[in-house]
Design a protein around this motif. Structure first.
Motif: not given
Length: 139
Positions: A82-84, A111-113, A122-125
């Motif tokens: 989870x990278x901001x 994307x996650x808000x 952040x992005x969920x990978x």
């Protein structure tokens, strides 16, 4: 002398390989053990999150993780980062992140808000560790 150096190097490499395999083996079934904590025990989140599973994280690795995602049977199914987005835009690099398993069958990035634990957008990978993992985590 050269033989001794080669033999010693081989033994060190073999030991490191076995240690890595042992660590990966220890993570295959929930709970993964120290230093990981179950996310739902420390944050106001459900024990099982549809699409992500039951999550464990080493608190010292936040916010990026890795978060280890387990299905209902306790099988490691995915590793999640989870990278901001602001951090990435400002040049933060998340290097050398751990992984739950070296077997990866597919990757999703979305994307996650924000949510408890990682409040910033952040992005969920998501690295899925077998072909059925995504389906098991969806339920």
């Amino acid at each position: 002398m050269l033989k001794k150096i080669v033999l010693a190097s081989s033994l060190v490499f073999a030991s490191a390989t076995l240690a890595a395999a042992h660590d990966e083996e220890a993570l295959r079934q929930s709970p993964p053990g120290e230093p990981y904590v179950q996310v739902s025990d420390v944050l106001p989140l459900p024990e099982f999150i549809p699409g992500l599973g039951t999550l464990f994280v080493d608190p010292s690795s936040l916010p990026a993780g890795p978060f280890l995602a387990y299905d209902h049977d306790g099988k490691l199914s995915a590793t999640i980062y989870m990278t901001p987005l602001d951090d990435l835009r400002n040049g933060t690099a998340y290097d050398g992140l751990g992984i739950g398993s070296h077997e990866v069958s597919s990757v999703d990035i979305y994307y996650n808000a924000g949510h408890p634990g990682v409040e910033k957008p952040h992005a969920h990978v998501v690295l899925f560790h077998d072909t059925d993992a995504k389906g098991r985590l969806a339920q």
